[in-house]
Write a protein that holds these residues in place. Sequence first.
Motif, PDB file in Angstrom:
ATOM      1  N   ASN A 194       0.822  -1.209   0.000  1.00  0.00           N
ATOM      2  CA  ASN A 194       0.000   0.000   0.000  1.00  0.00           C
ATOM      3  C   ASN A 194       0.852   1.254   0.000  1.00  0.00           C
ATOM      4  O   ASN A 194       0.564   2.222  -0.710  1.00  0.00           O
ATOM      5  CB  ASN A 194      -0.933   0.009   1.220  1.00  0.00           C
ATOM      6  N   ALA A 195       1.915   1.247   0.812  1.00  0.00           N
ATOM      7  CA  ALA A 195       2.791   2.415   0.876  1.00  0.00           C
ATOM      8  C   ALA A 195       3.481   2.659  -0.460  1.00  0.00           C
ATOM      9  O   ALA A 195       3.585   3.802  -0.926  1.00  0.00           O
ATOM     10  CB  ALA A 195       3.818   2.230   1.988  1.00  0.00           C
ATOM     11  N   ALA A 196       3.952   1.574  -1.103  1.00  0.00           N
ATOM     12  CA  ALA A 196       4.661   1.715  -2.379  1.00  0.00           C
ATOM     13  C   ALA A 196       3.737   2.174  -3.503  1.00  0.00           C
ATOM     14  O   ALA A 196       4.160   2.898  -4.413  1.00  0.00           O
ATOM     15  CB  ALA A 196       5.323   0.391  -2.757  1.00  0.00           C
ATOM     16  N   SER A 197       2.481   1.767  -3.441  1.00  0.00           N
ATOM     17  CA  SER A 197       1.541   2.105  -4.513  1.00  0.00           C
ATOM     18  C   SER A 197       0.779   3.402  -4.251  1.00  0.00           C
ATOM     19  O   SER A 197      -0.111   3.768  -5.027  1.00  0.00           O
ATOM     20  CB  SER A 197       0.547   0.962  -4.708  1.00  0.00           C
ATOM     21  N   GLY A 198       1.104   4.092  -3.155  1.00  0.00           N
ATOM     22  CA  GLY A 198       0.464   5.367  -2.863  1.00  0.00           C
ATOM     23  C   GLY A 198      -0.902   5.259  -2.230  1.00  0.00           C
ATOM     24  O   GLY A 198      -1.675   6.233  -2.251  1.00  0.00           O
ATOM     25  N   ASN A 199      -1.218   4.120  -1.640  1.00  0.00           N
ATOM     26  CA  ASN A 199      -2.530   3.925  -1.019  1.00  0.00           C
ATOM     27  C   ASN A 199      -2.555   4.265   0.468  1.00  0.00           C
ATOM     28  O   ASN A 199      -3.517   3.938   1.161  1.00  0.00           O
ATOM     29  CB  ASN A 199      -2.998   2.482  -1.222  1.00  0.00           C
ATOM     30  N   GLY A 200      -1.481   4.872   0.959  1.00  0.00           N
ATOM     31  CA  GLY A 200      -1.459   5.290   2.355  1.00  0.00           C
ATOM     32  C   GLY A 200      -0.334   4.655   3.138  1.00  0.00           C
ATOM     33  O   GLY A 200       0.123   3.547   2.818  1.00  0.00           O
ATOM     34  N   LEU A 201       0.132   5.371   4.158  1.00  0.00           N
ATOM     35  CA  LEU A 201       1.203   4.877   5.009  1.00  0.00           C
ATOM     36  C   LEU A 201       0.624   4.181   6.233  1.00  0.00           C
ATOM     37  O   LEU A 201      -0.401   4.599   6.779  1.00  0.00           O
ATOM     38  CB  LEU A 201       2.093   6.033   5.456  1.00  0.00           C
TER      39      LEU A 201
END
Length: 539
Positions: free
Chosen positions: A75-82
């Motif tokens: 999710n973090a790598a794909s921009g879906n949130g940290l």
Amino acid sequence: MLYLGYILLITMAAAAAGRGASRSRLSLTAKSETLLLRWMVLLFFLSYFLLGLYKIEAMQVGNWDFGIYDSMLRNAASGNGLMLDYRGRFDHFSPIMMLFAPLYLLRDSPIWLPLIQSAALAFAAPLLYRTAKRYFRTGPVPLLLTAMYLFNPYYSRLALYDFHAECLFPLFLFAAFYCYSRKRMPYFFLFLALSPLIKEDFVIPVAAAGLWLMTQKRKRLWGAAAIAAAAFWTLFVLKIYYPLLLGENYWHYGRYALLAPTFTQTLMNIFGMIAGLWNPFVPGVVVSVLVPFAFLPAANWKMCLLFWLPTLGIQLVSTSIHQQLLFSHYSSALIAVTPVVALWGARTLRVLLRRRKPSLRQQRAGIASAAILMLAVHLLFCDLPLTRYTNYTVEPEFTYSGGVLSLPLRPAYWQEMIRLLLHADEVRAVTDLLPYPPGTTMICQNEVGPAFLHRGTVTVYDFPELGIGLTRPDRVDYFILDRGNYHNNGDLTAVNRLLSQLAEDPEYRVINHPSGLLIFARRKLFPEEAPGSPASFLR
């Protein structure tokens, strides 16, 4: 306790074998010692990395906790949130994990997790060796202590159980004490104070290290600073990060229910936690942590009482039986703390032995006995690739035990590993035929779940009846279970009740595949088609 009886026999046998081995005059040159260290580190890294890859392919990792970390980094790598995993907000304070998110940009694959875990644990060993070398310029102690760290059965337990950020803690703690050995206290404090960024649990060893430092006249300010750092991270996580930044409760605190509405109830909670130290299995757990290090930590009472005991005690007073028995990742702090305390124990023992002046043969016997004990404990108690909930300290389970670097010694174990690998291939082949339109929802058995987390059209939910998570939706598109790969963790009565309801629900169809897969799928996903269609194949 049966476990203590086994340990007594093993210790006596190791002492006898050590006396026999003392006749040998084997010694290592500095070059050969360094070479042996490098080979040990490399072998442990490769062994546990390859076993980690096997566990992924054979579906021997679970949504909890492997899938949690995998989805969080993805999710973090794909921009879906940290700090968001497939369930929502990650339920621990572990910001350091975000440093690994760019790896998923290089390749979107879960193989990064066993690579990180095996590398972090193995490559922490040279730091421990260098630290020990600062105090023992010559002799076998640095190499033996490093081997004890690597061959510790709890090392294998952490290395094989899914993935956990805690695998980074030995790097931080060994780096801290390497700086301590070089009298670089600011760097020591920095590594120590930043370790809660790995996970909030590590405020305990940070505070415990502070207590130990307070006993040293010239380092009391550093001790006070370490205790203050632990207090800061505790308050930040419990009072700022969760309630204010995330707007959520820290539900893990329920394992340490201390404060209550009334003073009397609070006292009862305190006494209840203390009473946990008198559980009948506690001596076995204590011995299981000490014996891989030949009981060296007990030789230095300050380190043992102030640094090691609080790190172990916080697990023993938990309401979770898995923590009390140091299952899976719950021994992570002890994996790093115990060898450091063992180093100080070795230093204390050296001072005592100088007064008694033992013969060279007696010294060799002691070293040989410690090495044999370390290897024997590893051989019998190291975790194996299919282990998830095996216990060794209450009722030892030796049905399939026996391994070297967690590679099984019994042929029957390898046969089961091959069966599960072939079974996983069949499960993937069957589930690949299922339709997954955008917005598909699914509740999976823990072992099967990670295979679906990388499908962009699927949302995976927990399965509380099988011991995974606390809640789930009542209706989803798929319920997927696998009778050919189940680790006996959950409420089977509740599971059977759910399956009976689904079997009678006209909205769902049942796919009872010969492989052992049991799938309840919404009928709307399978329009009646001609023979040869996916729906007819799975019928």
